[in-house]
Design an enzyme around this catalytic site. Sequence first.
Site, PDB file in Angstrom:
ATOM      1  N   GLY A 199       0.841  -1.292   0.129  1.00 21.93           N
ATOM      2  CA  GLY A 199       0.010  -0.148  -0.051  1.00 21.93           C
ATOM      3  C   GLY A 199       0.975   1.348  -0.129  1.00 21.93           C
ATOM      4  O   GLY A 199       1.675   1.197  -0.619  1.00 21.93           O
ATOM      5  N   GLU A 200       0.288   2.389   0.531  1.00 24.63           N
ATOM      6  CA  GLU A 200       1.193   3.642   0.456  1.00 24.63           C
ATOM      7  C   GLU A 200       1.022   4.149  -0.757  1.00 24.63           C
ATOM      8  O   GLU A 200       1.818   5.117  -0.936  1.00 24.63           O
ATOM      9  CB  GLU A 200       2.483   3.254   1.110  1.00 24.63           C
ATOM     10  CG  GLU A 200       2.536   3.042   2.566  1.00 24.63           C
ATOM     11  CD  GLU A 200       4.012   3.068   3.243  1.00 24.63           C
ATOM     12  OE1 GLU A 200       5.045   3.427   2.208  1.00 24.63           O
ATOM     13  OE2 GLU A 200       4.266   2.415   4.212  1.00 24.63           O
ATOM     14  N   GLY A 201       0.698   3.709  -1.936  1.00 18.91           N
ATOM     15  CA  GLY A 201       0.811   4.066  -3.122  1.00 18.91           C
ATOM     16  C   GLY A 201       2.191   3.342  -3.575  1.00 18.91           C
ATOM     17  O   GLY A 201       2.606   4.015  -4.873  1.00 18.91           O
TER      18      GLY A 201
END
Lengths: 338, 338
Positions: A303-305
């Site tokens: 995640g987190e981009g």
Amino acid sequence: MTISSLDDLRAQLRQLPGPDNQALEKANAREPQLTKPPGSLGRLEQLAAWLSAWQGTHPPRMERPRARVFAGNHGVVGKGVSAYPSEVTQQMVYGFEAGTAAINQLCKTFDIELQVVALDLDRPTADFTQAAALTEAEFVDAFNAGMDAVPAETDLICLGEMGIGNTTSAAAICHALYGGHAADWTGAGTGVAGAAMDIKIAVVGDGVTRHQAAIHDGIDALRHLGGRELVAIAGAIVAARQNRVPVMIDGFISSAAAAALEASQPGALDHCQIAHASAEKGHRQLLEVLNKQPLLDLGMRLGEGSGAALAVGLVRAAVDCHRGMATFAEAGVSDKED
Amino acid sequence: MTISSLDDLRAQLRQLPGPDNQALEKANAREPQLTKPPGSLGRLEQLAAWLSAWQGTHPPRMERPRARVFAGNHGVVGKGVSAYPSEVTQQMVYGFEAGTAAINQLCKTFDIELQVVALDLDRPTADFTQAAALTEAEFVDAFNAGMDAVPAETDLICLGEMGIGNTTSAAAICHALYGGHAADWTGAGTGVAGAAMDIKIAVVGDGVTRHQAAIHDGIDALRHLGGRELVAIAGAIVAARQNRVPVMIDGFISSAAAAALEASQPGALDHCQIAHASAEKGHRQLLEVLNKQPLLDLGMRLGEGSGAALAVGLVRAAVDCHRGMATFAEAGVSDKED
């Protein structure tokens, strides 16, 4: 841009602008003139054309890529669905602000401007096994926060999230939208296993059972089962479309938020690429339903981009080749013998 | 470094240095301390460890990636195996020198130093359906040109090629090394089809039939069926190993050159990653035989080292995350609840 209500959002979804076919035609006309066998840059050629079409300009640009990471907390964490406590969401946001998380390094590597938007972390969503995760007013606020995070002067926007508990939320959205069994969509997230995984699957199933009758479209699913960061991602996707900003979606959670839009309005994700196939269970199945082919497949599930930032390198390469290569005529290279 | 003969090369292959296990252990010790769920950066984590092991240093570095593109001409083109004439090899080399080809743009995008090594373009190899492609002396010269192209001060070297006719050569090497039918290994290259494809398949089969009895190892296959640019790639791979320089191999042709080393000395490619799965027929099958998982799969089939350059973004991202992320202790983030 803002929405005033769920029905206003539904109305805006029916009015989304399409691609710029003139820019697309220019890209498609230039590509076969470049000094390479036709099609030999594969997906890079498609990315250059896609970017032109959705930026509405030719040649396409990649000078101002941006990343937005939305963070939210989830009442359902109280059920024991995550390997980490809810406080980690805020702790990771501090890390994003201090520049020490994975997404910070990746944004430096690929020269991406990064902003983190923490959404009421001290006010988790309702536990969706007990009530709708968000009220309509809460949904509208989170959606508008997402819309607000997309400046018009953006060549590509990467969307990511942080939120302990949000794989549970994403799994529930997918289960509500596409059916199957709760277990089909429920993965390890940050690393749950054994009895905790059984709980997580049961929670996903319970949430969908509780709200199914009230869910008539993707927007409903997102409000009842989502979280503020997922809603904000959906808002950013819509604002990007309205602003002619192509979107790079990250992994399972971001894709689930996006899927809610596609379920409400087919074609709503035409300006989006999915950066990578996450290792999180459910993502490949979701990509199939969405008919989206990911750019990368590296076993990532952070995640987190992070996957979206990584894909920026590919898009920039696509643009640089499309813009910078000589044509056969310019280079004096003999074209194909036929 | 140089080789003086094929037997000298064989002797050097038996003496290749192994990984630096101390650097590898340091990488493996740091990785689980970083602020992310264990394993959540997937292949990026493995790349950081691999780079440490083969650079012989921890933390790994990615400040000086270099690309080398070797160019050669092939006598077998006279048989009609390519959609482009042999002159295109020289024309594309002019393009590389002028900075107008795909590889130039990609090296700019990812800040990679590029050198192009044109190998006797006015002296094509012998048509391998008639004679061995290269004499031993010619092989040694091309191999040493490849060895010479790898400076010790290199954090990662990307290897690619240009040579009209060289997918025919690569297919013949694979067919000689791994059997099957000529058609299994023979693809469209720059874009042959129909009757030209039938000719290409027949040429691959004829070459292997002609030389099979003289081919006792990968080196023999490379000399009888290869070309100067393929031999130079093999030389660069060996020199890189000796210099502690990790290698990024591009697509089908580069992989076929590499395969000749692995066939002669199992483990010879342990310091190499394959950048991408080429769309050229035969590459996936070759990767399976080599037991190598490509980093990218984007339908590319250009050569020039284009896939290898694209993969530099991934390796740099891996290094930046491994070096730059905070540990749980540094960031004050709660570790997993178990």
